[in-house]
Design an enzyme around this catalytic site. Structure first.
Site, PDB file in Angstrom:
ATOM      1  CG  ASP A  98      -1.708   1.207   1.432  1.00  0.00           C
ATOM      2  OD1 ASP A  98      -2.363   1.624   0.467  1.00  0.00           O
ATOM      3  OD2 ASP A  98      -1.672   1.776   2.544  1.00  0.00           O
ATOM      4  CG  MET A  99       1.951   5.501  -1.720  1.00  0.00           C
ATOM      5  SD  MET A  99       1.659   6.299  -3.331  1.00  0.00           S
ATOM      6  CE  MET A  99       0.103   7.161  -3.014  1.00  0.00           C
ATOM      7  CG  ASP A 100      -1.785   7.743   0.408  1.00  0.00           C
ATOM      8  OD1 ASP A 100      -1.064   8.754   0.361  1.00  0.00           O
ATOM      9  OD2 ASP A 100      -2.467   7.344  -0.549  1.00  0.00           O
TER      10      ASP A 100
ATOM     11  CE  LYS B  67      -5.483  -0.784  -1.391  1.00  0.00           C
ATOM     12  NZ  LYS B  67      -4.297  -0.235  -0.705  1.00  0.00           N
TER      13      LYS B  67
ATOM     14  CG  ASP C 180      -1.580   2.432   6.458  1.00  0.00           C
ATOM     15  OD1 ASP C 180      -1.871   3.533   6.952  1.00  0.00           O
ATOM     16  OD2 ASP C 180      -1.791   2.152   5.264  1.00  0.00           O
TER      17      ASP C 180
END
Length: 213
Positions: free
Chosen positions: A4-6, A138, A163
């Site tokens: 994931d990124m953020d 998601k 996260d």
């Protein structure tokens, strides 16, 4: 490996909150940090539609609000975006061991490209997928399934790092193993129980954890 990124690779969740708060306040809508937590991991268009649902706006107005948030986030990321602890370590860890690495994000691709370029992640990534234009974001698994396909890997062979609860559900729905790295204030929450592994920081992942997975 799919990340994931953020909130996982870049400390951008506060920046999304800032940007959304600024735009929502222009409509007279005020949200608390706790409110924003409930929609973490959703696409911009989805959380805008959710929080502005009482205003009965048409799609044009909702799209305008979402675009304003995205543009503000990009500016904030460029000004003060910071990598999360362990980002370079975790990419080196898997790259040196020959793992293929992908990025699967709910954020628009323009935000993903901004983050990848700013943090110098491009050389590590073999695939980047965004749920921006997918039918579902998601917690639907599509963004993870598409990333696995781009990596030419079976979902059953993939390990995801997340996260957010919505992201964790998406990874598990894709039948992937999921490592969660919750924010400090959420680390003891029971909601992470469906994850395969929970760690406090990317820099704490080790060879032992691979064997556990």
């Amino acid at each position: 490996m799919i990340f994931d990124m953020d909130g996982l690779l870049i400390d951008s969740e506060p920046l999304w909150t800032e940007a959304a708060s600024e735009v929502f306040e222009s409509y007279g809508k005020k949200l608390s940090p706790e409110d924003f937590l409930t929609t973490t991991g959703l696409r911009t268009s989805e959380f805008v539609s959710w929080w502005l649902r009482d205003y009965k706006f048409d799609n044009t107005e909702l799209e305008k609000a979402a675009e304003q948030i995205v543009q503000r986030v990009i500016k904030k990321i460029r000004l003060k975006g910071k990598a999360m602890p362990g980002l370079e370590y975790i990419f080196d860890f898997f790259s040196k061991r020959g793992y293929k690495i992908g990025l699967a994000t709910s954020s628009p691709m323009i935000v993903a490209k901004t983050v990848v370029n700013m943090l110098g992640m491009g050389n590590y990534l073999q695939a980047t997928t965004s749920a921006e234009k997918m039918d579902y974001g998601k917690p639907h698994p599509q963004v993870y399934l598409d990333c696995a396909k781009a990596l030419e890997s079976s979902p059953l062979q993939c390990i995801c790092f997340e996260d957010s609860v919505n992201g964790m559900i998406a990874a598990k729905a894709a039948r992937m193993r999921c490592v969660v790295v919750p924010a400090y204030s959420q680390q003891k929450d029971d909601k992470w129980s469906i994850a395969d592994l929970k760690i406090s920081s990317l820099k704490n992942f080790s060879e032992l954890h691979i064997n556990l997975l």
